[in-house]
Every structure is written in C-alpha cells, then in structure tokens.
Design a protein around this motif. Structure first.
Motif, PDB file in Angstrom:
ATOM      1  N   MET A   1       0.564   2.954   0.778  1.00  0.00           N
ATOM      2  CA  MET A   1       0.238   1.739   1.500  1.00  0.00           C
ATOM      3  C   MET A   1       0.206   1.981   3.011  1.00  0.00           C
ATOM      4  O   MET A   1      -0.412   1.220   3.718  1.00  0.00           O
ATOM      5  CB  MET A   1       1.233   0.628   1.164  1.00  0.00           C
ATOM      6  N   ALA A   2       0.873   3.017   3.482  1.00  0.00           N
ATOM      7  CA  ALA A   2       0.833   3.335   4.910  1.00  0.00           C
ATOM      8  C   ALA A   2      -0.594   3.641   5.343  1.00  0.00           C
ATOM      9  O   ALA A   2      -1.020   3.251   6.435  1.00  0.00           O
ATOM     10  CB  ALA A   2       1.761   4.504   5.222  1.00  0.00           C
ATOM     11  N   GLN A   3      -1.357   4.333   4.486  1.00  0.00           N
ATOM     12  CA  GLN A   3      -2.751   4.643   4.801  1.00  0.00           C
ATOM     13  C   GLN A   3      -3.580   3.362   4.891  1.00  0.00           C
ATOM     14  O   GLN A   3      -4.456   3.239   5.754  1.00  0.00           O
ATOM     15  CB  GLN A   3      -3.345   5.582   3.744  1.00  0.00           C
ATOM     16  N   VAL A   4      -3.298   2.398   4.028  1.00  0.00           N
ATOM     17  CA  VAL A   4      -4.017   1.121   4.050  1.00  0.00           C
ATOM     18  C   VAL A   4      -3.773   0.415   5.383  1.00  0.00           C
ATOM     19  O   VAL A   4      -4.709  -0.071   6.020  1.00  0.00           O
ATOM     20  CB  VAL A   4      -3.588   0.227   2.862  1.00  0.00           C
ATOM     21  N   GLU A  96      -8.394   3.735  -4.294  1.00  0.00           N
ATOM     22  CA  GLU A  96      -8.227   5.187  -4.357  1.00  0.00           C
ATOM     23  C   GLU A  96      -7.062   5.697  -3.511  1.00  0.00           C
ATOM     24  O   GLU A  96      -6.263   6.519  -3.964  1.00  0.00           O
ATOM     25  CB  GLU A  96      -9.527   5.865  -3.920  1.00  0.00           C
ATOM     26  N   ASP A  97      -6.932   5.216  -2.263  1.00  0.00           N
ATOM     27  CA  ASP A  97      -5.897   5.726  -1.363  1.00  0.00           C
ATOM     28  C   ASP A  97      -4.484   5.340  -1.777  1.00  0.00           C
ATOM     29  O   ASP A  97      -3.542   6.087  -1.552  1.00  0.00           O
ATOM     30  CB  ASP A  97      -6.146   5.253   0.076  1.00  0.00           C
ATOM     31  N   SER A  98      -4.322   4.149  -2.364  1.00  0.00           N
ATOM     32  CA  SER A  98      -2.981   3.670  -2.690  1.00  0.00           C
ATOM     33  C   SER A  98      -2.646   3.740  -4.174  1.00  0.00           C
ATOM     34  O   SER A  98      -1.485   3.670  -4.547  1.00  0.00           O
ATOM     35  CB  SER A  98      -2.818   2.225  -2.218  1.00  0.00           C
ATOM     36  N   GLY A  99      -3.674   3.821  -5.026  1.00  0.00           N
ATOM     37  CA  GLY A  99      -3.442   3.773  -6.469  1.00  0.00           C
ATOM     38  C   GLY A  99      -3.153   2.374  -6.975  1.00  0.00           C
ATOM     39  O   GLY A  99      -2.871   2.174  -8.163  1.00  0.00           O
ATOM     40  N   GLU A 100      -3.239   1.380  -6.106  1.00  0.00           N
ATOM     41  CA  GLU A 100      -2.957  -0.016  -6.479  1.00  0.00           C
ATOM     42  C   GLU A 100      -4.224  -0.690  -7.010  1.00  0.00           C
ATOM     43  O   GLU A 100      -5.334  -0.364  -6.609  1.00  0.00           O
ATOM     44  CB  GLU A 100      -2.439  -0.797  -5.265  1.00  0.00           C
TER      45      GLU A 100
END
Length: 110
Positions: A1-4, A96-100
C-alpha cells in the motif's frame, strides 16, 4: 500500500483536476478527477457523515456528468459512500502493485 500512496502523490494528483473543500482557513477534504473518473475523494474523518463528500461529488457531477471510480474492496467507508451516492459495481480486478482487490463502479446515466 505504500506504493499506492506514493503513486497517488507523485502521479495521479499532479495530473488531476482537484477541488479542495475548506472550512474557515483549514482544508478538510478534496476530490481529484481525471476526466470523469474520481482519482481520490478524501475528507478529514471528523467531517465524515456531514454531507461534505456528497457536496464534492455533486460538484464533480455538475462539471463532468456521470462519474466512474475504482475503490479497494477493503475500503468499507468509501464503498458505503459510493453505494449510497448511487454508483453500481461494473467489474473487479486485483491491483497489481498491492495485491488488493479493486471494485470498479459507475454512476448510471439518468
């Protein structure tokens, strides 16, 4: 989530049309739009449930017509708001970035 969060600050918000809601001299929330898509809608938690999110969304609809939004499945506050506002689900995918899981929502055209 930091990337988001980093992408929100560095990519999405600088490229968005952003409207800020101010009470007195203090910013209490904003809506960021990329065309007819809500890229971000945030309010200070103490202002939740007082019609400010609706006011920001009403302003965006007046400018752009029916809107689209993508919301994390785990974002229960956001999902409840968009459901009440009249958005309907029209798809899901895994971010893709978080898997959420992400829920895609749209406002039906009147």
């Amino acid at each position: 989530m930091a990337q988001v969060a980093q992408d929100m600050r560095n990519i999405y918000l600088p490229n968005a049309e952003t409207w800020v809601l101010v009470e007195g001299e203090k910013p209490i929330g904003f809506i960021a739009l990329i065309g007819d898509e809500i890229g971000g809608l945030f309010l200070e938690p103490s202002f939740h449930g007082r019609g400010f999110g609706k006011a920001l969304s009403d302003h965006a609809v007046a400018l752009h017509g029916p809107l689209r939004v993508e919301v994390f499945e785990k974002n229960l506050i956001g999902r409840r708001f968009y459901d009440r506002y009249g958005f309907v689900e029209n798809g899901r995918y895994v971010h893709e970035d978080s898997g959420e899981k992400i829920i895609k929502m749209v406002m039906p055209a009147n």
